[in-house]
Design a protein around this motif. Structure first.
Motif, PDB file in Angstrom:
ATOM      1  N   LYS A  70      39.819  49.721  36.324  1.00 54.04           N
ATOM      2  CA  LYS A  70      41.141  49.412  35.780  1.00 54.04           C
ATOM      3  C   LYS A  70      42.205  50.361  36.316  1.00 54.04           C
ATOM      4  CE  LYS A  70      39.489  47.482  31.465  1.00 54.04           C
ATOM      5  NZ  LYS A  70      39.477  47.590  30.004  1.00 54.04           N
ATOM      6  N   ALA A 108      45.575  46.013  39.901  1.00 57.61           N
ATOM      7  CA  ALA A 108      45.789  44.581  39.654  1.00 57.61           C
ATOM      8  C   ALA A 108      44.437  43.911  39.499  1.00 57.61           C
ATOM      9  CB  ALA A 108      46.563  43.963  40.802  1.00 57.61           C
ATOM     10  N   SER A 110      41.350  41.583  39.887  1.00 61.45           N
ATOM     11  CA  SER A 110      40.902  40.730  40.984  1.00 61.45           C
ATOM     12  C   SER A 110      40.311  39.444  40.421  1.00 61.45           C
ATOM     13  CB  SER A 110      39.856  41.475  41.827  1.00 61.45           C
ATOM     14  OG  SER A 110      38.740  41.765  41.038  1.00 61.45           O
TER      15      SER A 110
END
Length: 111
Positions: A70, A108, A110
């Motif tokens: 994260k 971001a 995935s």
């Protein structure tokens, strides 16, 4: 009963053997009592934890499974954190000054 410091060695050994035998007898008696209680509970369906071989609803979920990171260190892309456990040193050091926030290191998702 005699004082222990006045007993000779053989008397002390005999006393030790008696004490150990008494403890072993009590342990066996308690083990039998607990086993009987568990069998009664199993018979009525209140056994508590599942017995060996049966798995609970959450058994094994996530153990050994890799999760997506994260947070990533912008200075070293190999350093990541999944948000579980203690914060890594690089993240603690980066957040220490108060200039950056945890969200600044977010990765971001995935797909």
């Amino acid at each position: 009963m005699k004082r222990l410091d006045s007993m000779d060695f053989d008397e002390l050994l005999a006393l030790k053997a008696k004490v150990e035998a008494a403890i072993a007898a009590r342990v066996e008696k308690e083990r039998k009592r607990l086993t009987a209680s568990l069998e009664r509970l199993d018979a009525i369906g209140l056994g508590g934890a599942p017995s060996r071989g049966k798995r609970g609803p959450r058994a094994g979920t996530g153990k050994g499974r890799k999760i997506e990171p994260k947070y990533r260190n912008p200075e070293n892309a190999d350093e990541v954190w999944a948000g579980r456990g203690n914060r890594p040193r690089w993240l603690v050091a980066a957040l220490k000054g108060g200039r950056k926030k945890l969200e600044d290191f977010a990765v971001a998702p995935s797909k």
